[in-house]
Design a protein around this motif. Structure first.
Motif, PDB file in Angstrom:
ATOM      1  N   THR A  36      -6.310  52.658 134.257  1.00  0.00           N
ATOM      2  CA  THR A  36      -6.261  51.298 133.712  1.00  0.00           C
ATOM      3  C   THR A  36      -5.319  50.423 134.535  1.00  0.00           C
ATOM      4  N   LEU A  37      -4.150  50.942 134.844  1.00  0.00           N
ATOM      5  CA  LEU A  37      -3.193  50.174 135.647  1.00  0.00           C
ATOM      6  C   LEU A  37      -3.689  49.971 137.075  1.00  0.00           C
ATOM      7  N   GLY A  38      -4.402  50.942 137.591  1.00  0.00           N
ATOM      8  CA  GLY A  38      -4.904  50.842 138.957  1.00  0.00           C
ATOM      9  C   GLY A  38      -5.811  49.646 139.139  1.00  0.00           C
ATOM     10  N   THR A  39      -6.644  49.384 138.170  1.00  0.00           N
ATOM     11  CA  THR A  39      -7.556  48.243 138.257  1.00  0.00           C
ATOM     12  C   THR A  39      -6.790  46.929 138.250  1.00  0.00           C
ATOM     13  N   SER A  40      -5.834  46.808 137.345  1.00  0.00           N
ATOM     14  CA  SER A  40      -5.082  45.552 137.281  1.00  0.00           C
ATOM     15  C   SER A  40      -4.184  45.381 138.500  1.00  0.00           C
ATOM     16  N   LEU A  41      -3.637  46.461 139.016  1.00  0.00           N
ATOM     17  CA  LEU A  41      -2.815  46.359 140.221  1.00  0.00           C
ATOM     18  C   LEU A  41      -3.648  45.961 141.428  1.00  0.00           C
ATOM     19  N   THR A  42      -4.854  46.488 141.519  1.00  0.00           N
ATOM     20  CA  THR A  42      -5.745  46.118 142.621  1.00  0.00           C
ATOM     21  C   THR A  42      -6.055  44.632 142.580  1.00  0.00           C
ATOM     22  N   GLU A  43      -6.328  44.109 141.389  1.00  0.00           N
ATOM     23  CA  GLU A  43      -6.620  42.681 141.251  1.00  0.00           C
ATOM     24  C   GLU A  43      -5.400  41.833 141.614  1.00  0.00           C
ATOM     25  N   THR A  44      -4.214  42.264 141.190  1.00  0.00           N
ATOM     26  CA  THR A  44      -2.992  41.522 141.494  1.00  0.00           C
ATOM     27  C   THR A  44      -2.731  41.486 142.993  1.00  0.00           C
TER      28      THR A  44
END
Length: 59
Positions: A36-44
Motif C-alpha cells: 500500500t505504501l509502495g504505491t503512494s510513494l511511487t506516485e509522490t
C-alpha cells in the motif's frame, strides 16, 4: 507406555508451530502495508520528478 505418555504431554512442537504462525501473520501484515505504501510513494516520487523536470507545471 511411559514414552507414549511423555510424547503426548510434550508441547514443544506445538509452541514452535504457534511461533511459526505468528511470524507468518506478521509477515503478511508487513507485505500488505508495504504494498500500500509502495504505491503512494511511487506516485509522490513521480510528482517530485515531474516538478523537477518542468517547474512551470507544478502548482
Amino acid at each position: 507406555m511411559s514414552f507414549l505418555r511423555a510424547f503426548l504431554k510434550d508441547e514443544q512442537g506445538a509452541t514452535a508451530i504457534e511461533y511459526g504462525l505468528i511470524a507468518a501473520l506478521i509477515s503478511v501484515a508487513i507485505i500488505a502495508v508495504l504494498s500500500t505504501l509502495g504505491t503512494s510513494l511511487t506516485e509522490t516520487f513521480q510528482q517530485i520528478a515531474d516538478c523537477l523536470s518542468d517547474p512551470a507545471s507544478c502548482s
